[in-house]
Design a protein around this motif. Structure first.
Motif, short mmCIF file in Angstrom:
data_model
loop_
_atom_site.label_atom_id
_atom_site.label_comp_id
_atom_site.label_asym_id
_atom_site.label_seq_id
_atom_site.Cartn_x
_atom_site.Cartn_y
_atom_site.Cartn_z
N LEU A 188 0.87 -1.34 0.07
CA LEU A 188 -0.06 0.08 -0.04
C LEU A 188 1.05 1.41 0.24
O LEU A 188 0.23 2.15 -0.79
CB LEU A 188 -0.95 0.21 1.32
CG LEU A 188 -1.94 -0.85 1.13
CD1 LEU A 188 -2.99 -0.80 2.54
CD2 LEU A 188 -3.12 -0.51 0.09
N VAL A 203 -5.83 2.37 -4.99
CA VAL A 203 -6.40 0.92 -4.65
C VAL A 203 -7.98 1.24 -3.93
O VAL A 203 -7.98 2.08 -3.19
CB VAL A 203 -5.71 0.29 -3.44
CG1 VAL A 203 -6.23 -0.95 -2.90
CG2 VAL A 203 -4.17 0.20 -3.89
N PRO A 204 -8.84 0.52 -4.53
CA PRO A 204 -9.07 -0.74 -5.32
C PRO A 204 -8.93 -0.29 -7.05
O PRO A 204 -9.36 -1.16 -7.85
CB PRO A 204 -9.83 -1.32 -4.86
CG PRO A 204 -11.07 -0.37 -4.40
CD PRO A 204 -10.48 0.83 -3.96
N THR A 262 -5.36 0.79 7.79
CA THR A 262 -4.89 1.23 6.59
C THR A 262 -5.82 2.17 5.81
O THR A 262 -6.86 2.21 6.01
CB THR A 262 -4.05 0.16 5.76
OG1 THR A 262 -5.37 -0.73 5.28
CG2 THR A 262 -3.24 -0.87 6.45
N LEU A 320 -7.94 -2.65 4.67
CA LEU A 320 -7.53 -4.13 4.03
C LEU A 320 -8.48 -5.17 4.06
O LEU A 320 -9.11 -5.34 5.40
CB LEU A 320 -6.31 -4.55 4.59
CG LEU A 320 -5.00 -4.03 4.04
CD1 LEU A 320 -3.78 -4.51 4.58
CD2 LEU A 320 -4.76 -4.37 2.46
N SER A 328 -10.42 -2.54 0.21
CA SER A 328 -9.36 -2.57 -0.46
C SER A 328 -9.49 -3.39 -1.73
O SER A 328 -8.61 -3.57 -2.69
CB SER A 328 -8.10 -3.17 0.27
OG SER A 328 -8.22 -4.51 0.63
N CYS A 329 -10.46 -4.31 -1.94
CA CYS A 329 -10.75 -5.02 -2.88
C CYS A 329 -11.81 -4.47 -3.82
O CYS A 329 -12.09 -5.02 -4.96
CB CYS A 329 -11.20 -6.57 -2.47
SG CYS A 329 -12.82 -6.42 -1.31
#
Length: 337
Positions: free
Chosen positions: A261, A271-272, A289, A293, A332-333
């Motif tokens: 990151l 991100v993402p 973060t 995450l 994050s995804c």
């Protein structure tokens, strides 16, 4: 004329506690050490008498009488990257200490070599100190032929799988990695890279590869990030600077992902939006973060409880206890469907 010095006050004894609480010496022992049930009101009277008198049991004498110091040892590897610099292992150790304390045992940690002769010497030292059992954070590296002859109960932690004659506890790392990778593929990502160990026999690596194969998607590149922030950072810089960078990354640990990151932030990789990211372990830092995450969380509390229960049951089955990991969804995804 100077005053005479005060005579030292006699230390209170177990008999003094019993007299003040109105119980027998044996009931005081049961209330403080276990061994027989004690009524709640009686236990409260005993504890109140202990507090009023300032009574402190002689732990050394107790250990000599019973052959037990009511103490467990957590043995961790002695290495340049300290184990407890990893938040996951710091949380794991805290959970083990809590599980031990609930059962009336103290926990001490020590760093040691896992080279057979060195580990055996440490076990002999633990036995001489009347330690009741050892929890060994060897990830399957501890040599049972070196330490079994000492006769101390022990359990291997963070074990990747079963070994004959070894009581161990671990997470199904491969299944967790498969689930993480499949989640990225479910988001429509088609070039999922892996940042972790290069060895494709390592469960997280093999799980990532298996998930790609099961979906008919060629596995992306592998980056040697290990389980450190530095490794993740260097890998992240490499990914960010590539013209045909992957559109998703599965990182083998939260620490690795933190490094990725930072590298992406420095290089302007979003991100993402540009690259989706999923990590592994589920430590506290994954939640803090930016973006938070998505990670595969190992069930620390359940594993700690199982490990302590096993080491305190030396007559129990020497087998592997494997736990399922949980996918914790965060930002994050990408958007969750």
């Amino acid at each position: 004329m100077s005053e005479a010095p005060e005579r030292p006050t006699r230390k209170p004894t177990r008999r003094d506690v019993a007299r003040l609480a109105g119980v027998s010496d044996a009931v005081v022992s049961y209330a403080l050490n276990g061994g027989a049930p004690v009524a709640p009101d009686t236990r409260r009277r005993v504890l109140a008498a202990v507090a009023e008198l300032g009574y402190r049991p002689n732990q050394a004498a107790r250990a000599l009488r019973s052959g037990s110091a009511r103490t467990l040892v957590l043995a961790v590897p002695d290495r340049d990257d300290p184990v407890f610099a990893n938040p996951f292992f710091a949380e794991y150790a805290a959970a083990i200490e809590s599980a031990a304390r609930e059962r009336g045992y103290a926990l001490y940690s020590t760093a040691t070599s896992f080279e057979p002769d060195g580990l055996r010497a440490r076990f002999e030292e633990f036995a001489a100190r009347m330690v009741d059992g050892v929890l060994v954070l060897s990830s399957g590296a501890a040599d049972r032929s070196a330490i079994d002859p000492v006769g101390l109960p022990w359990v291997d932690l963070n074990a990747p799988g079963a070994r004959d004659g070894v009581a161990s506890v671990g997470t199904d790392l491969r299944a967790g990695a498969e689930r993480a990778t499949e989640h990225l593929l479910d988001h429509g990502r088609t070039r999922v890279a892996f940042v972790g160990q290069l060895d494709d026999r390592e469960p997280r690596h093999s799980g990532w590869r298996a998930a790609c194969a099961s979906r008919g998607v060629p596995p992306g590149r592998v980056y040697d990030g290990g389980y450190t922030r530095d490794g993740g950072y260097v890998s992240g810089l490499r990914i960010a600077d590539e013209d045909d960078r992957p559109d998703a990354v599965f990182a083998a640990s939260d620490r690795t992902a933190v490094g990725v990151l930072r590298a992406f932030h420095e290089r302007g990789v979003r991100v993402p939006e540009d690259v989706a990211l999923v990590a592994f372990d589920g430590s506290w830092e994954a939640e803090y973060t930016w973006p938070p995450l998505t990670t595969v969380r190992q069930p620390i509390e359940a594993m700690a409880d199982a490990a302590v229960a096993r080491v305190l049951d030396p007559a129990g089955e020497r087998a592997h206890a494997e736990f399922d990991a949980e996918l914790v969804l965060r930002a994050s995804c990408g958007p969750h469907r």
